[in-house]
Write a protein that holds these residues in place. Structure first.
Motif, PDB file in Angstrom:
ATOM      1  N   VAL B  50      99.232 163.816 -11.906  1.00 50.06           N
ATOM      2  CA  VAL B  50     100.589 163.686 -11.361  1.00 50.06           C
ATOM      3  C   VAL B  50     100.580 164.152  -9.908  1.00 50.06           C
ATOM      4  CG1 VAL B  50     101.759 163.994 -13.577  1.00 50.06           C
ATOM      5  CG2 VAL B  50     101.213 165.996 -12.183  1.00 50.06           C
ATOM      6  N   GLU B  51     101.629 163.768  -9.178  1.00 52.28           N
ATOM      7  CA  GLU B  51     101.765 164.183  -7.785  1.00 52.28           C
ATOM      8  C   GLU B  51     102.726 165.363  -7.759  1.00 52.28           C
ATOM      9  OE1 GLU B  51     102.718 160.638  -5.546  1.00 52.28           O
ATOM     10  OE2 GLU B  51     102.687 161.764  -3.659  1.00 52.28           O
ATOM     11  N   MET B  52     102.301 166.444  -7.103  1.00 49.96           N
ATOM     12  CA  MET B  52     103.117 167.649  -7.108  1.00 49.96           C
ATOM     13  C   MET B  52     103.389 168.045  -5.666  1.00 49.96           C
ATOM     14  SD  MET B  52     102.066 170.874  -9.369  1.00 49.96           S
ATOM     15  CE  MET B  52     103.255 172.089  -9.841  1.00 49.96           C
ATOM     16  N   SER B  53     104.632 168.333  -5.339  1.00 54.05           N
ATOM     17  CA  SER B  53     104.934 168.688  -3.950  1.00 54.05           C
ATOM     18  C   SER B  53     104.160 169.951  -3.567  1.00 54.05           C
ATOM     19  CB  SER B  53     106.438 168.879  -3.761  1.00 54.05           C
ATOM     20  OG  SER B  53     106.933 169.830  -4.673  1.00 54.05           O
ATOM     21  N   GLY B  54     103.563 169.936  -2.405  1.00 48.29           N
ATOM     22  CA  GLY B  54     102.807 171.098  -1.931  1.00 48.29           C
ATOM     23  C   GLY B  54     101.344 171.070  -2.303  1.00 48.29           C
ATOM     24  N   ALA B  55     100.948 170.176  -3.220  1.00 50.54           N
ATOM     25  CA  ALA B  55      99.538 170.116  -3.623  1.00 50.54           C
ATOM     26  C   ALA B  55      98.795 169.119  -2.746  1.00 50.54           C
ATOM     27  CB  ALA B  55      99.420 169.711  -5.091  1.00 50.54           C
ATOM     28  N   ARG B  56      97.540 169.440  -2.435  1.00 56.71           N
ATOM     29  CA  ARG B  56      96.788 168.569  -1.529  1.00 56.71           C
ATOM     30  C   ARG B  56      96.277 167.312  -2.234  1.00 56.71           C
ATOM     31  NH1 ARG B  56      92.359 172.360   0.871  1.00 56.71           N
ATOM     32  NH2 ARG B  56      92.575 173.128  -1.251  1.00 56.71           N
ATOM     33  N   SER B  57      96.030 167.447  -3.520  1.00 59.08           N
ATOM     34  CA  SER B  57      95.531 166.284  -4.254  1.00 59.08           C
ATOM     35  C   SER B  57      96.313 166.151  -5.566  1.00 59.08           C
ATOM     36  CB  SER B  57      94.037 166.444  -4.530  1.00 59.08           C
ATOM     37  OG  SER B  57      93.830 167.648  -5.212  1.00 59.08           O
ATOM     38  N   LEU B  58      96.002 165.132  -6.314  1.00 58.98           N
ATOM     39  CA  LEU B  58      96.695 164.941  -7.595  1.00 58.98           C
ATOM     40  C   LEU B  58      96.268 166.031  -8.580  1.00 58.98           C
ATOM     41  CD1 LEU B  58      96.452 161.033  -7.930  1.00 58.98           C
ATOM     42  CD2 LEU B  58      98.330 162.395  -6.998  1.00 58.98           C
ATOM     43  N   THR B  59      97.166 166.359  -9.498  1.00 65.33           N
ATOM     44  CA  THR B  59      96.937 167.462 -10.434  1.00 65.33           C
ATOM     45  C   THR B  59      96.834 166.933 -11.862  1.00 65.33           C
ATOM     46  OG1 THR B  59      98.332 168.811  -9.010  1.00 65.33           O
ATOM     47  CG2 THR B  59      97.923 169.663 -11.212  1.00 65.33           C
ATOM     48  N   ALA B  60      95.867 167.450 -12.621  1.00 63.54           N
ATOM     49  CA  ALA B  60      95.746 167.059 -14.034  1.00 63.54           C
ATOM     50  C   ALA B  60      96.816 167.788 -14.843  1.00 63.54           C
ATOM     51  CB  ALA B  60      94.355 167.400 -14.563  1.00 63.54           C
ATOM     52  N   ALA B  61      97.753 167.039 -15.405  1.00 61.64           N
ATOM     53  CA  ALA B  61      98.920 167.627 -16.072  1.00 61.64           C
ATOM     54  C   ALA B  61      98.566 168.413 -17.327  1.00 61.64           C
ATOM     55  CB  ALA B  61      99.921 166.530 -16.422  1.00 61.64           C
ATOM     56  N   CYS B  62      97.457 168.055 -17.995  1.00 58.69           N
ATOM     57  CA  CYS B  62      97.131 168.689 -19.285  1.00 58.69           C
ATOM     58  C   CYS B  62      96.648 170.126 -19.137  1.00 58.69           C
ATOM     59  CB  CYS B  62      96.100 167.859 -20.048  1.00 58.69           C
ATOM     60  SG  CYS B  62      94.453 167.842 -19.304  1.00 58.69           S
ATOM     61  N   VAL B  63      96.146 170.482 -17.956  1.00 55.99           N
ATOM     62  CA  VAL B  63      95.575 171.831 -17.789  1.00 55.99           C
ATOM     63  C   VAL B  63      96.285 172.640 -16.706  1.00 55.99           C
ATOM     64  CG1 VAL B  63      93.269 171.394 -18.698  1.00 55.99           C
ATOM     65  CG2 VAL B  63      93.750 170.813 -16.327  1.00 55.99           C
ATOM     66  N   TYR B  64      97.452 172.178 -16.253  1.00 56.91           N
ATOM     67  CA  TYR B  64      98.150 172.937 -15.211  1.00 56.91           C
ATOM     68  C   TYR B  64      99.332 173.694 -15.809  1.00 56.91           C
ATOM     69  CZ  TYR B  64     100.122 174.173 -10.688  1.00 56.91           C
ATOM     70  OH  TYR B  64     100.593 174.892  -9.611  1.00 56.91           O
ATOM     71  N   PRO B  65      99.184 175.028 -15.993  1.00 53.33           N
ATOM     72  CA  PRO B  65     100.301 175.805 -16.522  1.00 53.33           C
ATOM     73  C   PRO B  65     101.303 176.117 -15.405  1.00 53.33           C
ATOM     74  CG  PRO B  65      98.310 177.147 -16.373  1.00 53.33           C
ATOM     75  CD  PRO B  65      98.009 175.850 -15.697  1.00 53.33           C
ATOM     76  N   LEU B  66     102.569 175.882 -15.657  1.00 51.72           N
ATOM     77  CA  LEU B  66     103.592 176.134 -14.637  1.00 51.72           C
ATOM     78  C   LEU B  66     103.879 177.628 -14.551  1.00 51.72           C
ATOM     79  CD1 LEU B  66     105.799 173.106 -15.611  1.00 51.72           C
ATOM     80  CD2 LEU B  66     104.697 173.412 -13.381  1.00 51.72           C
ATOM     81  N   SER B  67     103.971 178.141 -13.312  1.00 54.12           N
ATOM     82  CA  SER B  67     104.242 179.566 -13.123  1.00 54.12           C
ATOM     83  C   SER B  67     105.340 179.732 -12.082  1.00 54.12           C
ATOM     84  CB  SER B  67     102.974 180.272 -12.656  1.00 54.12           C
ATOM     85  OG  SER B  67     102.687 179.888 -11.315  1.00 54.12           O
ATOM     86  N   LYS B  68     105.658 180.983 -11.780  1.00 52.10           N
ATOM     87  CA  LYS B  68     106.736 181.253 -10.813  1.00 52.10           C
ATOM     88  C   LYS B  68     106.407 180.698  -9.433  1.00 52.10           C
ATOM     89  CE  LYS B  68     104.956 185.821  -9.823  1.00 52.10           C
ATOM     90  NZ  LYS B  68     104.682 187.090 -10.330  1.00 52.10           N
ATOM     91  N   PHE B  69     105.113 180.478  -9.173  1.00 56.01           N
ATOM     92  CA  PHE B  69     104.727 179.914  -7.875  1.00 56.01           C
ATOM     93  C   PHE B  69     105.110 178.438  -7.757  1.00 56.01           C
ATOM     94  CE2 PHE B  69     101.634 183.319  -8.843  1.00 56.01           C
ATOM     95  CZ  PHE B  69     101.994 184.193  -7.835  1.00 56.01           C
ATOM     96  N   ASP B  70     105.463 177.846  -8.875  1.00 58.89           N
ATOM     97  CA  ASP B  70     105.829 176.426  -8.853  1.00 58.89           C
ATOM     98  C   ASP B  70     107.339 176.221  -8.789  1.00 58.89           C
ATOM     99  OD1 ASP B  70     103.110 175.539  -9.157  1.00 58.89           O
ATOM    100  OD2 ASP B  70     103.224 176.285 -11.212  1.00 58.89           O
ATOM    101  N   GLU B  71     108.065 177.324  -8.727  1.00 53.20           N
ATOM    102  CA  GLU B  71     109.535 177.278  -8.666  1.00 53.20           C
ATOM    103  C   GLU B  71     110.001 176.254  -7.624  1.00 53.20           C
ATOM    104  OE1 GLU B  71     111.329 179.262 -10.768  1.00 53.20           O
ATOM    105  OE2 GLU B  71     113.255 178.548 -10.003  1.00 53.20           O
ATOM    106  N   GLY B  72     110.828 175.348  -8.066  1.00 52.09           N
ATOM    107  CA  GLY B  72     111.448 174.389  -7.146  1.00 52.09           C
ATOM    108  C   GLY B  72     110.598 173.173  -6.813  1.00 52.09           C
ATOM    109  N   LYS B  73     109.361 173.145  -7.277  1.00 52.69           N
ATOM    110  CA  LYS B  73     108.493 172.008  -6.926  1.00 52.69           C
ATOM    111  C   LYS B  73     108.932 170.727  -7.646  1.00 52.69           C
ATOM    112  CE  LYS B  73     104.291 174.446  -5.675  1.00 52.69           C
ATOM    113  NZ  LYS B  73     102.946 174.825  -6.117  1.00 52.69           N
TER     114      LYS B  73
END
Lengths: 304, 247
Positions: B50-73
């Protein structure tokens, strides 16, 4: 029947305990390769596939005057290890293999489609004899805990004076959990049992038994997580389904509802089973029963 | 709780929830290939990117745990870049796949085939060049392994190791030559495989399949000298009922 009887005998005679079920050929192979020290604990009962095959080629062949050599015995199984099991030693009650061909559920689907059968339009029909109508106890063999529950239905009945209203449901051994424990008071004696599915869980439990951390008298092991309903020969569900639906629980539900709907829910009450014992086997654990329905194991050279 | 946006719409999910789960909880489906719940979350196949704001490349959704650092993304699950990436991943997989679909046991029930259709793969020879050619392992009584159809997702490896604690299969060689097989390339029949078949039901493609014994049954049925008797296990009826399986 045979298994419950073997368990009672082992308890009464002070033989090797805990007794461990032997219906799952993946598990039997695992035990032979990874835990050979537990082979004396394995029930000597053949698996249901091999027992049915043996009865067909002995009792039924004789009754219908058919040479067992002319019988092709086919089994439809949720299991790939059954293809291995039919070639095992000491599985030829009539001098020829008990079962000749074992196909998976998936292969049956292929055959139904290839034959052009409109399966869903077929009227419901009974199986032919022998063993035409299984009991509820037989149906739940497909789910983890089902073999234990079936054996308990008969063992508890036998140990508590053969009352017709002996308990039927043993809910503690049901469910998809990998390792389950239960304790039953049977006629004043405590019977402690354990049920595992998935061989990683079997390894965990057997290690505990070996170290004396767990004390049980009867263990059911099924190689596949959740039991045969989730066997390696079953219709394949894509990850899209598996990741969000517990197919083990859904398929088990189907079996338990069939059990509830049966008039006969205990193995020893099945008219077919009664007939085979009355006309052929005699008593459970008899000499004939041993020749036809029991087998042996040996450590595998392909150990871990 | 973490507040995020998925495709511009605001959601609140528990910290630690993966992007994939967060989407699924809110009715958004991201396609997957290597992910198998509880046993295989390794982000290997890159289909769930998936495409995530602030990330330099695409992110694998199955292994990316959402944390407080992702607030608002904001997470884009089906943007043009995401769809193009998924399609290219599939084309790269096909570039080293024998594509023997018509004669494959899993044709019609293959996850790779289904994804190609879903993502509109329109040129299966897009990436030409070298292909691995592996021997098919037919040594054991119950199954075969055809690595020419394998996509290295490792779902079989995880099933053998995590469900069964056995682990007789794994990755041999590295890079392009990677092959899922037994230690030292041994035949499966010479290992302590117990024939349970959990690897087969975990496989998304036709790389693993039971040995088909139905011809033997047809032959017996056609033989007037033989009496064919059949027995079925109770569990068979619990998976046979699926209407879409039987035509």
């Amino acid at each position: 029947m045979e298994e419950a009887n073997e368990f009672i005998d082992r308890v009464k005679n002070g033989d090797v305990l805990p007794m461990i079920t032997s219906c799952s050929p993946g598990w039997v192979r695992y035990c032979e390769a990874y835990f050979p020290e537990f082979l004396p604990n394995l029930s000597s009962c053949k698996s249901p596939q091999q027992m049915a095959g043996a009865i067909i080629k002995t009792y039924w062949a004789k009754k219908n005057n058919i040479d067992p050599k002319n019988i092709v015995s086919v089994s439809v199984m949720p299991c790939t290890a059954k293809k291995f099991e039919i070639g095992r030693e000491d599985q030829s009650a009539a001098g020829v293999p008990d079962v000749d061909i074992s196909i998976t559920t998936r292969e049956l689907v292929k055959m139904i489609n290839k034959a052009g059968l409109r399966f869903n339009d077929l009227p419901d029909e009974k199986f032919d004899s022998p063993l035409s109508e299984g009991s509820g106890a037989a149906v739940i063999f497909g789910a983890t805990g089902g073999v234990m529950e079936a054996a308990l239905r008969t063992a508890v009945w036998k140990l508590t004076g053969e009352a017709p209203d002996s308990p039927v449901e043993f809910n503690e051994v049901r469910g998809v959990e990998g390792i389950k424990f239960a304790e039953y008071n049977v006629g004043g004696t405590a019977v402690k049992v354990a049920v595992v599915s998935g061989l990683a869980n079997a390894k965990k439990l057997l290690t505990q038994v070996k170290n004396g951390e767990v004390d049980v008298q009867f263990i059911e092991v099924m190689a596949c997580p959740g039991g045969c309903v989730n066997g390696g020969g079953q219709v394949i569900q894509p990850a899209e389904v598996r990741n969000f639906v517990d197919i083990r629980a859904e398929r088990a539900k189907a079996l338990y509802s069939l059990d509830t709907a049966r008039a006969v829910r205990k193995s020893h009450e099945s008219p077919d089973i009664k007939e085979v014992y009355a006309n052929f086997l005699g008593e459970p654990g008899s000499h004939t029963a041993h020749e036809v329905l029991h087998t042996s194991y040996k450590p595998s050279s392909l150990s871990k | 709780m973490v507040n995020i946006k998925i495709n511009g719409i605001e959601y609140s999910v528990e910290e630690g929830t993966t992007i994939l789960e967060a989407c699924r909880q809110n009715g958004i489906r991201i396609p997957t290939l290597c992910w198998l719940k509880d046993i295989n979350a390794i982000g290997a196949c890159r289909i769930c990117v998936v495409e995530m704001s602030g990330a330099r490349s695409l992110t694998a959704a199955c292994v990316y745990p959402l944390s407080k650092f992702d607030e608002g993304k904001n997470i884009l699950t089906h943007s043009p870049a995401v769809l193009e990436s998924r399609k290219m991943t599939l084309q790269l997989l096909l570039s080293n796949h024998n594509m023997d679909c018509l004669a494959c046991a899993r044709s019609g029930n293959c996850e790779l085939q289904a994804l190609c259709k879903e993502l509109g793969v329109d040129d299966s020879s897009y990436f030409e060049g070298a292909k691995n050619e592996f021997d098919i392992d037919t040594s054991s009584k119950h199954m075969y392994r055809d690595d020419n159809k394998c996509i290295n997702c490792r779902r079989c490896v995880a099933a053998c190791e995590k469900y069964q604690g056995i682990g007789v299969i794994g990755a041999n060689e590295r890079g392009f030559k990677t092959e899922i097989s037994c230690a030292f390339g041994m035949d499966l029949a010479n290992t302590a495989c117990v024939s349970c078949g959990q690897c087969i039901t975990a496989c998304p493609t036709g790389a693993l399949s039971e040995k088909d014994d139905t011809d033997k049954v047809w032959e017996a049925l056609a033989d007037p000298e033989k009496v064919v008797v059949v027995q079925t296990a109770p569990a068979v009826r619990a998976s046979l009922g699926r209407l879409s399986v039987i035509r």
